[in-house]
Write a protein that holds these residues in place. Structure first.
Motif, PDB file in Angstrom:
ATOM      1  N   ALA A  23       0.814  -1.219   0.000  1.00 13.05           N
ATOM      2  CA  ALA A  23       0.000   0.000   0.000  1.00 13.05           C
ATOM      3  C   ALA A  23       0.849   1.272   0.000  1.00 13.05           C
ATOM      4  CB  ALA A  23      -0.951   0.000   1.195  1.00 13.05           C
ATOM      5  N   ALA A  24       1.930   1.295   0.724  1.00 17.66           N
ATOM      6  CA  ALA A  24       2.765   2.497   0.800  1.00 17.66           C
ATOM      7  C   ALA A  24       3.271   2.929  -0.577  1.00 17.66           C
ATOM      8  CB  ALA A  24       3.931   2.273   1.751  1.00 17.66           C
ATOM      9  N   PHE A  66      -4.598   8.361  -2.603  1.00 20.10           N
ATOM     10  CA  PHE A  66      -3.643   9.208  -3.320  1.00 20.10           C
ATOM     11  C   PHE A  66      -4.362  10.244  -4.182  1.00 20.10           C
ATOM     12  CE2 PHE A  66      -0.763  10.075  -6.916  1.00 20.10           C
ATOM     13  CZ  PHE A  66       0.376  10.491  -6.240  1.00 20.10           C
ATOM     14  N   TYR A  67      -5.286   9.807  -5.026  1.00 17.90           N
ATOM     15  CA  TYR A  67      -6.025  10.745  -5.880  1.00 17.90           C
ATOM     16  C   TYR A  67      -7.232  11.336  -5.164  1.00 17.90           C
ATOM     17  CZ  TYR A  67      -3.118   9.627  -9.904  1.00 17.90           C
ATOM     18  OH  TYR A  67      -2.052   9.488 -10.770  1.00 17.90           O
ATOM     19  N   ALA A  68      -7.808  10.626  -4.202  1.00 12.99           N
ATOM     20  CA  ALA A  68      -8.931  11.176  -3.433  1.00 12.99           C
ATOM     21  C   ALA A  68      -8.508  12.467  -2.736  1.00 12.99           C
ATOM     22  CB  ALA A  68      -9.435  10.150  -2.423  1.00 12.99           C
ATOM     23  N   ASP A  69      -7.294  12.504  -2.231  1.00 11.45           N
ATOM     24  CA  ASP A  69      -6.789  13.716  -1.588  1.00 11.45           C
ATOM     25  C   ASP A  69      -6.762  14.895  -2.560  1.00 11.45           C
ATOM     26  OD1 ASP A  69      -6.430  12.414   0.829  1.00 11.45           O
ATOM     27  OD2 ASP A  69      -4.271  12.144   0.573  1.00 11.45           O
ATOM     28  N   VAL A 101     -12.635  -2.331  -2.214  1.00  9.98           N
ATOM     29  CA  VAL A 101     -13.112  -3.631  -1.752  1.00  9.98           C
ATOM     30  C   VAL A 101     -12.298  -4.143  -0.552  1.00  9.98           C
ATOM     31  CG1 VAL A 101     -11.706  -5.025  -3.322  1.00  9.98           C
ATOM     32  CG2 VAL A 101     -13.943  -5.858  -2.604  1.00  9.98           C
ATOM     33  N   GLN A 102     -11.143  -3.540  -0.318  1.00  6.86           N
ATOM     34  CA  GLN A 102     -10.247  -4.001   0.742  1.00  6.86           C
ATOM     35  C   GLN A 102     -10.294  -3.062   1.957  1.00  6.86           C
ATOM     36  OE1 GLN A 102      -6.426  -5.820  -0.886  1.00  6.86           O
ATOM     37  NE2 GLN A 102      -6.907  -4.261  -2.431  1.00  6.86           N
ATOM     38  N   PRO A 103     -10.876  -3.504   3.066  1.00  6.37           N
ATOM     39  CA  PRO A 103     -10.907  -2.670   4.268  1.00  6.37           C
ATOM     40  C   PRO A 103      -9.510  -2.225   4.714  1.00  6.37           C
ATOM     41  CG  PRO A 103     -12.348  -4.572   4.545  1.00  6.37           C
ATOM     42  CD  PRO A 103     -11.575  -4.784   3.272  1.00  6.37           C
ATOM     43  N   ALA A 104      -8.499  -3.026   4.473  1.00  6.09           N
ATOM     44  CA  ALA A 104      -7.132  -2.664   4.872  1.00  6.09           C
ATOM     45  C   ALA A 104      -6.660  -1.387   4.170  1.00  6.09           C
ATOM     46  CB  ALA A 104      -6.167  -3.810   4.585  1.00  6.09           C
ATOM     47  N   MET A 105      -7.132  -1.159   2.945  1.00  2.00           N
ATOM     48  CA  MET A 105      -6.771   0.083   2.252  1.00  2.00           C
ATOM     49  C   MET A 105      -7.412   1.281   2.948  1.00  2.00           C
ATOM     50  SD  MET A 105      -4.614  -0.311  -0.158  1.00  2.00           S
ATOM     51  CE  MET A 105      -4.000  -1.428  -1.415  1.00  2.00           C
ATOM     52  N   HIS A 106      -8.662   1.128   3.371  1.00  2.00           N
ATOM     53  CA  HIS A 106      -9.316   2.206   4.125  1.00  2.00           C
ATOM     54  C   HIS A 106      -8.571   2.468   5.428  1.00  2.00           C
ATOM     55  CE1 HIS A 106     -12.507   2.543   1.313  1.00  2.00           C
ATOM     56  NE2 HIS A 106     -13.231   1.503   1.729  1.00  2.00           N
ATOM     57  N   ASP A 107      -8.129   1.414   6.097  1.00  2.00           N
ATOM     58  CA  ASP A 107      -7.372   1.572   7.341  1.00  2.00           C
ATOM     59  C   ASP A 107      -6.095   2.374   7.098  1.00  2.00           C
ATOM     60  OD1 ASP A 107      -9.322   0.072   8.608  1.00  2.00           O
ATOM     61  OD2 ASP A 107      -8.131  -1.780   8.618  1.00  2.00           O
ATOM     62  N   TYR A 108      -5.391   2.049   6.023  1.00  4.66           N
ATOM     63  CA  TYR A 108      -4.164   2.779   5.689  1.00  4.66           C
ATOM     64  C   TYR A 108      -4.486   4.253   5.472  1.00  4.66           C
ATOM     65  CZ  TYR A 108       0.265   3.975   3.476  1.00  4.66           C
ATOM     66  OH  TYR A 108       1.471   4.559   3.181  1.00  4.66           O
ATOM     67  N   TYR A 109      -5.556   4.510   4.709  1.00  5.38           N
ATOM     68  CA  TYR A 109      -5.952   5.894   4.409  1.00  5.38           C
ATOM     69  C   TYR A 109      -6.307   6.637   5.703  1.00  5.38           C
ATOM     70  CZ  TYR A 109      -8.140   9.599   1.522  1.00  5.38           C
ATOM     71  OH  TYR A 109      -8.484  10.779   0.901  1.00  5.38           O
ATOM     72  N   ARG A 110      -7.048   6.010   6.582  1.00  2.00           N
ATOM     73  CA  ARG A 110      -7.412   6.652   7.856  1.00  2.00           C
ATOM     74  C   ARG A 110      -6.168   7.045   8.654  1.00  2.00           C
ATOM     75  NH1 ARG A 110     -11.313   2.500   7.803  1.00  2.00           N
ATOM     76  NH2 ARG A 110     -13.421   3.316   7.600  1.00  2.00           N
ATOM     77  N   GLU A 138     -15.827  10.031   2.433  1.00  2.00           N
ATOM     78  CA  GLU A 138     -16.577   8.999   3.148  1.00  2.00           C
ATOM     79  C   GLU A 138     -16.138   7.651   2.597  1.00  2.00           C
ATOM     80  OE1 GLU A 138     -20.814   9.548   3.243  1.00  2.00           O
ATOM     81  OE2 GLU A 138     -20.599  11.740   3.397  1.00  2.00           O
ATOM     82  N   PHE A 139     -15.924   6.683   3.477  1.00  2.00           N
ATOM     83  CA  PHE A 139     -15.456   5.362   3.062  1.00  2.00           C
ATOM     84  C   PHE A 139     -16.607   4.448   2.682  1.00  2.00           C
ATOM     85  CE2 PHE A 139     -11.975   6.884   5.749  1.00  2.00           C
ATOM     86  CZ  PHE A 139     -10.921   6.695   4.875  1.00  2.00           C
ATOM     87  N   VAL A 140     -16.406   3.716   1.598  1.00  4.46           N
ATOM     88  CA  VAL A 140     -17.366   2.718   1.144  1.00  4.46           C
ATOM     89  C   VAL A 140     -16.576   1.452   0.823  1.00  4.46           C
ATOM     90  CG1 VAL A 140     -19.032   2.068  -0.636  1.00  4.46           C
ATOM     91  CG2 VAL A 140     -18.940   4.437   0.187  1.00  4.46           C
ATOM     92  N   THR A 141     -16.863   0.383   1.547  1.00  2.00           N
ATOM     93  CA  THR A 141     -16.222  -0.897   1.273  1.00  2.00           C
ATOM     94  C   THR A 141     -17.207  -1.714   0.443  1.00  2.00           C
ATOM     95  OG1 THR A 141     -15.020  -0.778   3.354  1.00  2.00           O
ATOM     96  CG2 THR A 141     -15.133  -2.937   2.273  1.00  2.00           C
ATOM     97  N   ALA A 142     -16.922  -1.825  -0.852  1.00  2.00           N
ATOM     98  CA  ALA A 142     -17.840  -2.512  -1.768  1.00  2.00           C
ATOM     99  C   ALA A 142     -17.142  -2.818  -3.075  1.00  2.00           C
ATOM    100  CB  ALA A 142     -19.060  -1.634  -2.044  1.00  2.00           C
TER     101      ALA A 142
END
Length: 191
Positions: free
Chosen positions: A11-12, A49-52, A66-75, A84-88
């Motif tokens: 992810a980094a 990266f682009y959301a920012d 689709v990966q909650p771990a990516m949301h965790d990294y972003y948080r 707003e996060f959407v895991t789907a």
């Protein structure tokens, strides 16, 4: 999703500013044409990266992954107020019909789109046509099947410009612009 998802243990590497050589902030914003009261989705948002880059220009940005771990990294990195996060899966988005003013994907189309087989419907693209309002934009920047393959996923996992635009048109999008570049494709489609 399509062939694979990005490995969360890497992810980094998604924070590398070298990514801008394939799609700059300015190019993405020019193609998306966001509005201050707009509601958009980043499809396969990863580490944000682009959301920012897009969040300051809209009211709401859904970081879809689709990966909650990516949301965790972003948080952990820090998230703009508009996000707003959407895991789907892209093929099953939790939005009402016409909810989005636009959506974009940067180097993730190959992960959620399905190769056309005998004109079969692509569930993810049909879902995007459902949730993007009439007149809304879908921006796609992804690795090209006609590229060298030195970066990104294997060439056999990529879409050609012709196949990507055909899939979008079959889902009900009108192609505004479509360009083949040395290693990537860039498409602006309107619902």
């Amino acid at each position: 999703m399509g062939f694979h998802t990005f490995p969360t243990e890497r992810a980094a590497s998604l924070e590398d500013p070298g990514r801008y050589r394939y799609c700059s902030r300015e190019e993405l914003l020019a193609m998306l044409e966001p509005s201050a009261d707009g509601v958009v989705a980043d499809l396969g948002s990863g580490t944000g990266f682009y959301a920012d880059d897009v969040a300051p220009f809209v009211d709401t940005l859904y970081a879809v992954d689709v990966q909650p771990a990516m949301h965790d990294y972003y948080r952990e990195k820090g998230v703009p107020d508009a996000v707003e996060f959407v895991t789907a899966e892209v093929s099953s988005l939790p939005f009402d019909d016409g909810h989005l003013d636009g959506a974009y994907s940067t180097m993730t189309h190959h992960e959620y789109a399905s190769p056309a087989a005998d004109g079969a419907d692509d569930g993810a693209l049909a879902e995007l046509a459902r949730v993007i309002r009439p007149g809304g934009r879908l921006v796609t920047v992804d690795w090209s099947a006609d590229g060298e393959g030195d970066d990104g996923p294997p060439v056999e996992e990529r879409f050609s410009l012709a196949d990507a635009t055909a899939g979008l048109e079959a889902a009900g999008f009108e192609i505004e612009r479509a360009r083949e570049r040395p290693e990537t494709i860039a498409i602006v489609a309107t619902r």
